[in-house]
Design a protein around this motif. Structure first.
Motif, PDB file in Angstrom:
ATOM      1  N   ILE B  33       0.846  -1.201   0.000  1.00  0.00           N
ATOM      2  CA  ILE B  33       0.000   0.000   0.000  1.00  0.00           C
ATOM      3  C   ILE B  33       0.881   1.250   0.000  1.00  0.00           C
ATOM      4  N   GLY B  36       2.461   1.924  -3.399  1.00  0.00           N
ATOM      5  CA  GLY B  36       1.438   2.422  -4.316  1.00  0.00           C
ATOM      6  C   GLY B  36       1.103   3.881  -4.051  1.00  0.00           C
ATOM      7  N   SER B  58       6.250  -2.757  -7.533  1.00  0.00           N
ATOM      8  CA  SER B  58       5.899  -3.178  -6.178  1.00  0.00           C
ATOM      9  C   SER B  58       6.385  -4.607  -5.903  1.00  0.00           C
ATOM     10  N   SER B 123       0.270  -6.528  -4.812  1.00  0.00           N
ATOM     11  CA  SER B 123       0.772  -5.518  -5.754  1.00  0.00           C
ATOM     12  C   SER B 123      -0.238  -5.283  -6.874  1.00  0.00           C
ATOM     13  N   VAL B 126      -3.291  -3.254  -5.359  1.00  0.00           N
ATOM     14  CA  VAL B 126      -2.949  -1.850  -5.145  1.00  0.00           C
ATOM     15  C   VAL B 126      -2.765  -1.146  -6.498  1.00  0.00           C
TER      16      VAL B 126
END
Lengths: 310, 252
Positions: B33, B36, B58, B123, B126
């Motif tokens: 998170i 992102g 990510s 990943s 997000v």
């Protein structure tokens, strides 16, 4: 019936050029509580580690329920329950998770009922779903016994089981082990450096020192009267020393030691009635006639020639 | 086989009962998170960056960090049993020592799998929530890139496992593989040496073989077969060393 569960044959263990266990042999019969006594450092723990396959041996063999620990370890271990030193458990798991863990490792199918049964037996039903890190030492000890008994072993091996227990805990453990051996016909091998403990708990005791066999002895007086020829110590309480010295003057018996008005004689077991008859006829006033059985402590000291004991 | 499965279940139960693994999953979620959100704030609009590219970045961050986590977990699965004395408890059962080691390795693979799946799923989630831009990159490219990190992660994990078995020291088992991993980049300066291709480090990079991109080959004239052989040899050494040492040792 002499049904042998564990047999240790001429086992030798060397470590770093030093002989830790020297040609040791003994056997444990089914259903008996076998004491394994010796001063600290005598090799008790090393012997136990070889029995459960944690250590290798340089010579000899260990047979458990007919399986050689060195060559057929898996089958031998299926019959063994053990606590080596402390009851090592996974503190971050609950008591139940610990039991499930060891049940899966046992090599047998262990039912949910068996787990319940064993938990009742060791009285842990209240705490079963608590993490082991919150257990008292006594509770850990009981959980340790529970995991060792899950798979119905024929031999339970306990290395210094009362270490760190309070007197009440020791007594509880002792009564519990006695019950186990009687009701489930499990052999129990208990190692200890504490004489009093072994004396109260065991049927038979092996004494080792410096890794060597020193002696083996039956406890509970089960050997008494078996050999009429065996010399027996008798202690007499008399009125005066002169009286008894005079009475024994022309007899085959003689006083081995005297203390105040108590004298000790050593004579064959079957001579005891004759001795009493003789003394009475001679007019010796006898206040007490007592057999003196050597305590385990005497035997131990005699056998280990005053080796360290506690 | 049923017995072995039980042993692996045990290892999984131990791993998940310690706080470490669940907390690591939470850490991964927060990290995904965080990555992102930072990218979104730096770039600005939702449509200005592709979800798949965000996902790719990510994943690669999460897995780089996780490669250290695998080293720690592989070391601990051995050293914790010694530290708590429970090693005695598991070695006085019918399970052979080799089987105990294998069950621990199988469990490490499960942990690794769970972390990979989680890294990809988090990943992706997000990425698709925060971005919607266009790109030529496909999901397959991202997954391939993800899987290409496996040979290296597996090797260092097994290496840590071996050091843990040999030394029973958590500090050494964690630090030695990490030091080797950090220094491995320096070996690139030896790329012109004839023995370079026999080192494990260039053979951990399979990108050139999988993508067919000759610029990505670890050294000139590299073939996938040769790399696989070297890789297998370098994997067998720590594996066999662990088994041998674990079997021949007296447990105090």
């Amino acid at each position: 019936m002499n049904d042998i569960v564990v047999e240790i044959r001429n086992v030798t263990k060397k470590m770093g050029g030093k002989t830790i266990i020297d040609n040791l042999s003994f056997s444990v019969e089914r259903g008996e509580i076998y004491g394994f006594l010796g001063p600290n450092g005598a090799g008790k723990t090393t012997t136990i580690r070889m029995m459960v396959g944690l250590m290798s041996m340089n010579a000899g063999e260990i047979i458990i329920e007919g399986h050689n620990v060195a060559t057929d370890r898996a089958k031998a271990m299926m019959h063994v329950g053990a606590i080596v030193e402390n009851p090592e458990l996974y503190k971050f798991m609950t008591g139940r998770q610990n039991l499930i863990h060891f049940a899966r490792m046992s090599g047998r199918t262990i039912s949910e009922e068996r787990i319940q049964e064993i938990v009742k037996l060791v009285d842990l039903d209240q705490a079963l779903d608590k993490k082991v890190k919150n257990y008292s030492l006594g509770m850990r000890q009981r959980l340790g016994i529970a995991q060792a008994l899950l798979h119905h072993p024929s031999i339970l091996i306990l290395d210094e089981p009362t270490n760190g227990l309070d007197p009440a805990g020791i007594r509880e453990l002792r009564d519990y082990l006695r019950r186990l051996s009687r009701e489930e016909n499990i052999s129990i091998l208990v190692s200890s450096h504490l004489l009093s403990e072994i004396e109260l708990m065991c049927d038979r005791v092996l004494i080792i020192q410096n890794g060597q066999y020193v002696g083996e002895r039956l406890l509970d007086g089960s050997k008494e009267g078996s050999q009429a020829e065996e010399l027996q110590s008798i202690q007499l309480q008399v009125e005066t020393m002169e009286e008894i010295q005079q009475a024994l003057q022309d007899s085959a018996w003689s006083i081995t030691s005297a203390e105040g008005n108590r004298v000790t004689l050593s004579l064959p077991h079957h001579d005891i009635p004759q001795l009493i008859e003789h003394l009475v006829k001679q007019g010796v006033k006898l206040y007490e006639v007592r057999k003196v059985t050597p305590t385990l402590e005497d035997t131990f000291l005699q056998m280990t020639k005053g080796g360290r004991i506690q | 086989m049923k017995y072995f499965n039980g042993l692996v279940q045990n290892e999984w139960m131990k791993a998940t009962s310690k706080r470490q693994l669940p907390y690591y999953y939470i850490f991964l979620a927060l990290l995904a998170i965080g990555i992102g959100v930072v990218m979104r704030l730096a770039i600005g609009g939702r449509g200005e960056y592709a979800a798949i590219e965000s996902m790719n970045v990510s994943i690669s961050v999460l897995l780089t960090i996780s490669s250290y986590f695998f080293i720690v977990v592989a070391s601990q699965t051995i050293t914790d049993e010694f530290k708590d004395g429970t090693i005695k408890q598991i070695l006085i059962r019918p399970a052979s020592r080799t089987m105990v080691l294998m069950s621990k390795l199988a469990n490490l693979l499960l942990i690794m799998l769970s972390v990979y799946v989680l890294a990809v799923v988090l990943s992706a989630a997000v990425g698709f929530i925060l971005f919607s831009g266009d790109t030529t990159m496909t999901i397959m490219d991202v997954l391939r890139q993800t899987l290409l990190s496996l040979p290296s992660a597996l090797f260092y994990m097994l290496f840590a496992f071996m050091v843990a078995v040999l030394t029973r020291s958590l500090g050494l088992a964690i630090s030695i593989p990490i030091i080797i991993q950090s220094l491995s980049g320096l070996t690139m300066f030896m790329a012109n040496k004839s023995w370079y291709k026999f080192l494990i480090f260039p053979n951990l990079n399979w990108e050139g073989f999988i993508t067919g991109n000759s610029n990505a080959l670890p050294y000139e004239g590299a073939t996938f077969l040769f790399t696989l052989v070297i890789y297998v040899i370098y994997m067998l050494i720590p594996l066999l060393a662990s088994i041998y040492a674990f079997n021949s040792r007296d447990i105090q």
